[in-house]
Design an enzyme around this catalytic site. Structure first.
Site, PDB file in Angstrom:
ATOM      1  N   HIS A 100       0.857  -1.201   0.000  1.00  0.00           N
ATOM      2  CA  HIS A 100       0.000   0.000   0.000  1.00  0.00           C
ATOM      3  C   HIS A 100       0.889   1.246   0.000  1.00  0.00           C
ATOM      4  O   HIS A 100       1.955   1.253   0.616  1.00  0.00           O
ATOM      5  CB  HIS A 100      -0.922  -0.014   1.223  1.00  0.00           C
ATOM      6  N   GLU A 181      -3.915   1.916  -7.310  1.00  0.00           N
ATOM      7  CA  GLU A 181      -4.330   3.044  -6.473  1.00  0.00           C
ATOM      8  C   GLU A 181      -3.411   4.238  -6.739  1.00  0.00           C
ATOM      9  O   GLU A 181      -2.309   4.314  -6.168  1.00  0.00           O
ATOM     10  CB  GLU A 181      -4.240   2.676  -4.992  1.00  0.00           C
ATOM     11  N   GLY A 187      -7.875   9.106  -0.481  1.00  0.00           N
ATOM     12  CA  GLY A 187      -8.343   9.989   0.592  1.00  0.00           C
ATOM     13  C   GLY A 187      -8.481  11.443   0.202  1.00  0.00           C
ATOM     14  O   GLY A 187      -8.588  12.310   1.072  1.00  0.00           O
TER      15      GLY A 187
HETATM   16  P1  PGA Z   1      -9.717   5.872   0.103  1.00  0.00           P
HETATM   17  O1  PGA Z   1      -8.493   4.861   0.383  1.00  0.00           O
HETATM   18  O2  PGA Z   1     -10.864   5.047  -0.435  1.00  0.00           O
HETATM   19  O3  PGA Z   1     -10.013   6.497   1.424  1.00  0.00           O
HETATM   20  O4  PGA Z   1      -9.236   6.855  -0.909  1.00  0.00           O
HETATM   21  C1  PGA Z   1      -8.227   3.797  -0.476  1.00  0.00           C
HETATM   22  C2  PGA Z   1      -7.015   3.028  -0.001  1.00  0.00           C
HETATM   23  O5  PGA Z   1      -6.081   3.639   0.528  1.00  0.00           O
HETATM   24  O6  PGA Z   1      -6.952   1.800  -0.129  1.00  0.00           O
END
Ligand code: PGA
Length: 267
Positions: A100, A181, A187
């Site tokens: 991540h 991602e 976020g």
């Molecule tokens: P988010 O996070 O949906 O709050 O943008 C996704 C993630 O970090 O896996």
């Protein structure tokens, strides 16, 4: 193809009681609502809540994942603060998130570490949700595909290190999910267009398939500000096999609404 909607709870919630409230709401609604054949649900609680959450999920259609595992040993050892793949599996995880962007940023996780973690996960029969994605600066400089090439190379290294490439590829085909991602979308409420994500996923699928034929059908999920308002759009793309959800996964209604969007679209 079955889709996946995975809730990454990160360092939330603050108490075990709140974690139980969330998981109870998910279990009671999910067992009546979402068709598991169309959308497999999974949650990744913090390490401290993993055992109680997974115990509560027993007999439900939801799976439980760890958010990370130790690099240093798949089992036991003098590694203060770490939890191993074996310990996570014993606590009830069947998958682990790895790579991540928050781990890459705050814990300096690099490819060498990730290859070791992937190997540790497989040694304990844990599936791997491998996160990849570019930063805002890399996106602006049009370096997305180059960054992904470099991050996805861990899969090739793992296959090479395993020696038995064909056998390892067969195992990975069942135990690997890639989550794209973009760091700038996590976020922030900012999202790439569905066309951008679809093109990027096509590239990820081609790259992973080029490592070994059995990996041609690896699922690629999108993550980064997925919410109830945009889930239908992402779910409509055949290139997007599900979502890795952060903030919106901390509320049972929004998490299940996102899962519902994928279950409908992939019906
Ligand atoms: P988010 O996070 O949906 O709050 O943008 C996704 C993630 O970090 O896996």
């Amino acid at each position: 193809m079955q889709s996946w909607v995975i809730g990454n709870w990160k360092q939330n919630p603050a108490t075990n009681r709140d974690a139980m409230t969330l998981v109870d709401a998910l279990v009671s609604a999910a067992n009546t609502g979402i068709d598991q054949q169309k959308c497999q649900l999974m949650v990744a609680p913090s390490c401290i809540h993993l055992a109680t959450v997974s115990a509560r999920l027993q007999g439900s259609s939801l799976l439980c994942a760890a958010q990370d595992i130790s690099t240093h040993s798949p089992s036991v050892g003098a590694y203060t603060g770490d939890c191993s793949a074996e310990q996570m599996a014993d606590a009830g995880a069947s998958w682990t998130i790895l790579g991540h962007s928050e781990r890459r940023q705050y814990h300096r996780e690099c490819n060498n570490i990730l290859v070791q973690k992937m190997s540790n996960a497989l040694s304990q029969n844990l599936g791997i949700v491998l996160c990849v994605g570019e930063t805002q600066a890399q996106y602006d400089a049009k370096q997305t595909l180059a960054v992904l090439t470099e991050q996805l190379a861990v899969i090739q290294t793992l296959l090479q290190q395993a020696g038995q490439v064909a056998d390892c590829a067969e195992i990975l085909a069942k135990r690997l999910i890639v989550a794209y991602e973009p760091v700038w979308a996590i976020g922030t409420g900012k999202v790439p267009t569905v066309d951008e994500v679809s093109a990027t996923h096509e590239y990820i699928k081609q790259t992973v398939a080029s490592f070994a034929t059995p990996l041609a059908n690896v699922s690629v999920l999108y993550g980064g500000s997925v919410n109830t308002a945009n889930a239908d759009n992402f779910a409509a793309s055949p290139m997007i096999n599900g979502a890795l959800v952060g903030g919106a996964a901390l509320n049972a209604d929004s998490f299940l609404a996102i899962a519902g969007a994928f279950a409908r679209a992939k019906a």
